[in-house]
Enzyme design. Structure first.
Site, PDB file in Angstrom:
ATOM      1  N   ASP A  85       0.839  -1.361  -0.058  1.00 56.02           N
ATOM      2  CA  ASP A  85       0.051  -0.210  -0.031  1.00 56.02           C
ATOM      3  C   ASP A  85       0.782   1.430  -0.118  1.00 56.02           C
ATOM      4  O   ASP A  85       2.002   1.257   0.492  1.00 56.02           O
ATOM      5  CB  ASP A  85      -1.134  -0.067   1.249  1.00 56.02           C
ATOM      6  CG  ASP A  85      -0.067  -0.276   2.444  1.00 56.02           C
ATOM      7  OD1 ASP A  85       0.805  -0.894   2.652  1.00 56.02           O
ATOM      8  OD2 ASP A  85      -0.718   0.274   3.583  1.00 56.02           O
ATOM      9  N   GLU A 143      -0.700  -2.056   5.156  1.00 56.09           N
ATOM     10  CA  GLU A 143       0.309  -1.912   6.359  1.00 56.09           C
ATOM     11  C   GLU A 143       0.159  -0.521   7.120  1.00 56.09           C
ATOM     12  O   GLU A 143       0.327  -0.375   8.292  1.00 56.09           O
ATOM     13  CB  GLU A 143       1.501  -2.127   5.858  1.00 56.09           C
ATOM     14  CG  GLU A 143       2.720  -2.326   6.864  1.00 56.09           C
ATOM     15  CD  GLU A 143       2.896  -1.023   7.763  1.00 56.09           C
ATOM     16  OE1 GLU A 143       3.167  -1.214   8.808  1.00 56.09           O
ATOM     17  OE2 GLU A 143       3.258   0.120   7.029  1.00 56.09           O
ATOM     18  N   GLU A 144      -0.200   0.484   6.443  1.00 55.20           N
ATOM     19  CA  GLU A 144      -0.145   1.915   6.777  1.00 55.20           C
ATOM     20  C   GLU A 144      -1.506   2.092   7.695  1.00 55.20           C
ATOM     21  O   GLU A 144      -1.481   3.274   8.078  1.00 55.20           O
ATOM     22  CB  GLU A 144       0.094   2.700   5.787  1.00 55.20           C
ATOM     23  CG  GLU A 144       1.483   2.477   4.979  1.00 55.20           C
ATOM     24  CD  GLU A 144       2.687   3.130   5.618  1.00 55.20           C
ATOM     25  OE1 GLU A 144       2.570   3.653   6.705  1.00 55.20           O
ATOM     26  OE2 GLU A 144       3.700   3.087   5.063  1.00 55.20           O
ATOM     27  N   HIS A 371       8.056   8.506   4.441  1.00 55.32           N
ATOM     28  CA  HIS A 371       6.895   9.337   4.617  1.00 55.32           C
ATOM     29  C   HIS A 371       6.969  10.842   4.170  1.00 55.32           C
ATOM     30  O   HIS A 371       6.367  11.671   4.711  1.00 55.32           O
ATOM     31  CB  HIS A 371       6.454   9.185   6.024  1.00 55.32           C
ATOM     32  CG  HIS A 371       5.906   8.129   6.281  1.00 55.32           C
ATOM     33  ND1 HIS A 371       4.677   7.602   7.105  1.00 55.32           N
ATOM     34  CD2 HIS A 371       6.426   6.508   5.929  1.00 55.32           C
ATOM     35  CE1 HIS A 371       4.512   6.300   7.283  1.00 55.32           C
ATOM     36  NE2 HIS A 371       5.471   5.766   6.508  1.00 55.32           N
TER      37      HIS A 371
HETATM   38 NI    NI Z   1       6.420   1.170   5.427  1.00 54.51          NI
END
Ligand code: NI
Length: 400
Positions: A85, A143-144, A371
């Site tokens: 993702d 995952e996020e 990020h």
């Molecule tokens: Ni990651």
């Protein structure tokens, strides 16, 4: 059975696959999808696997894909996992393969994890006549985003039929050069819980605080006082982070005291017992401080991912595989990170090892962080990522 596939053969295959892996990673990078919305990503992955003749099932946790590659003879079963993702971030690079979707970006390298694991699948499939056992490839969504795709896949039975005896995952690390990897045994990443506080007071004219209960003053006290949890209650040898990242009031003005203030934050640590105790203390302190100042505080603690624990003996063996494959000079120890990762859920079920794949450019300027809107990788890492994971898998299948 000792391993009979030498590393030169794996290196040659990862070299041969390299242009294809770069193309895959760039396609994924240009077409990112948010957590649990990875429909196109899932079908793209399944299509690539099937085109090579690798069987897979789809729809895991929404859009996850699970593939199986069987060796020439039965044997151990191990699992390899990549997350697929992307994040709600507007990309700020001018790369030809930059995100084509406004506000969505592969800023955590999951495109690289996916391309790399596809490469590993292709390598192990190519060599399947020469090894024994089964490798399960898990392309995991979400995952996020809470509760994490890993917990959904486990509930759906991803660790059964066949059940792996170990699982490995890797994650990009921009501050480590491409060509290098990092390992850590034991506790490696933090648990992460979301903290929501609502402070109730009694609002009114800003000139008459003595007639009111000021929730802004209570909230300000909470922000500073709750740090006592870290400085006075946490074991000094046990990392603990409490951060409030958001605070706002319902109404209020220069001359208006509002009636309600909200705070949102994160609590992170590495020990499950202390995590529970910290929740209890945090609640007691927040309620007590607010009551002492004449107001009220309600807490909601949403438990997130557990702390990530790398099985020591599995990690030692994976590290030895990496030293043999990459050279000891390219394998480093990494410190604990207070970030969280849903791979930790697998580690609660079976021996697991999560290691770091360097994606910085050797000799280049410092790479943008995970990020960040400027995040990118040195694509040479795909060669290391795909080949090393094949080496680790083969060594684990052949293990003593
Ligand atoms: Ni990651």
């Amino acid at each position: 059975m000792p391993t009979i596939i030498d590393s030169d053969r794996i290196r040659a295959l990862s070299q041969e696959l390299f242009p294809e892996l770069v193309a895959i990673r760039r396609y994924l990078h240009a077409h990112p999808e948010l957590s649990f919305e990875e429909a196109e990503t899932g079908s793209y992955i399944a299509g690539l696997l099937r085109a090579k003749g690798i069987a897979c099932t789809t729809g895991w946790g929404g859009h996850g894909v699970v593939a199986l590659v069987e060796g020439a003879r039965p044997g151990r079963v191990i699992a390899l996992r990549a997350d697929i993702d992307a994040l709600p971030i507007q990309e700020a690079t001018d790369r030809p393969y930059r995100s084509l979707k406004d506000g969505v970006m592969h800023a955590c390298g999951h495109d690289a994890h996916t391309a790399s694991l596809l490469g590993t699948a292709f390598i192990l499939y190519d060599l399947r006549e020469r090894w024994a056992g089964t490798v399960k490839f898990i392309f995991q969504p979400g995952e996020e985003k809470f509760p994490g795709g890993a917990s959904l896949l486990i509930a759906e039975g991803v660790l059964r039929d066949p059940g792996p005896s170990a699982i490995f995952g890797q994650h990009v690390l921009p501050e480590l050069d491409a060509g290098k990897v990092g390992f850590r045994e034991g506790m490696s990443m933090a648990s992460a819980d979301e903290i929501y506080l609502t402070v109730e007071g009694r609002g009114g004219h800003g000139a008459q605080p003595h007639l009111l209960v000021d929730p802004v003053a209570i909230a300000a006290t909470l922000v500073t006082s709750l740090q006592q949890l870290v400085s006075r209650n946490a074991d000094p040898l046990l990392p603990t982070v409490l951060t409030f990242g958001r605070i706002w009031s319902d109404g209020g003005a220069t001359n208006v005291i509002p009636s309600r203030v909200h705070l949102e934050g994160t609590l992170r640590t590495l020990d499950e017992d202390w995590r529970q105790e910290a929740h209890r203390l945090l609640t007691r302190m927040a309620e007590g401080i607010a009551a002492g100042m004449g107001g009220h505080c309600r807490l909601e603690i949403r438990k997130g991912y557990p702390a990530l624990h790398n099985d020591p003996s599995l990690t030692r063996r994976a590290r030895a595989s990496a030293e043999a494959y990459l050279g000891a000079e390219n394998v480093v120890d990494i410190p604990i990170r207070m970030g969280a990762e849903d791979f930790a859920w697998y580690g609660r079920e079976l021996p697991s090892c999560f290691y770091r794949l360097g994606t910085g450019t050797p000799g280049g300027p410092p790479a943008a962080g995970l990020h960040s809107p400027a995040f990118d990788i040195d694509e040479d890492a795909l060669r290391t990522g795909s080949g090393l994971m094949a080496r680790i898998a083969l060594d684990a299948l052949a293990g003593e």
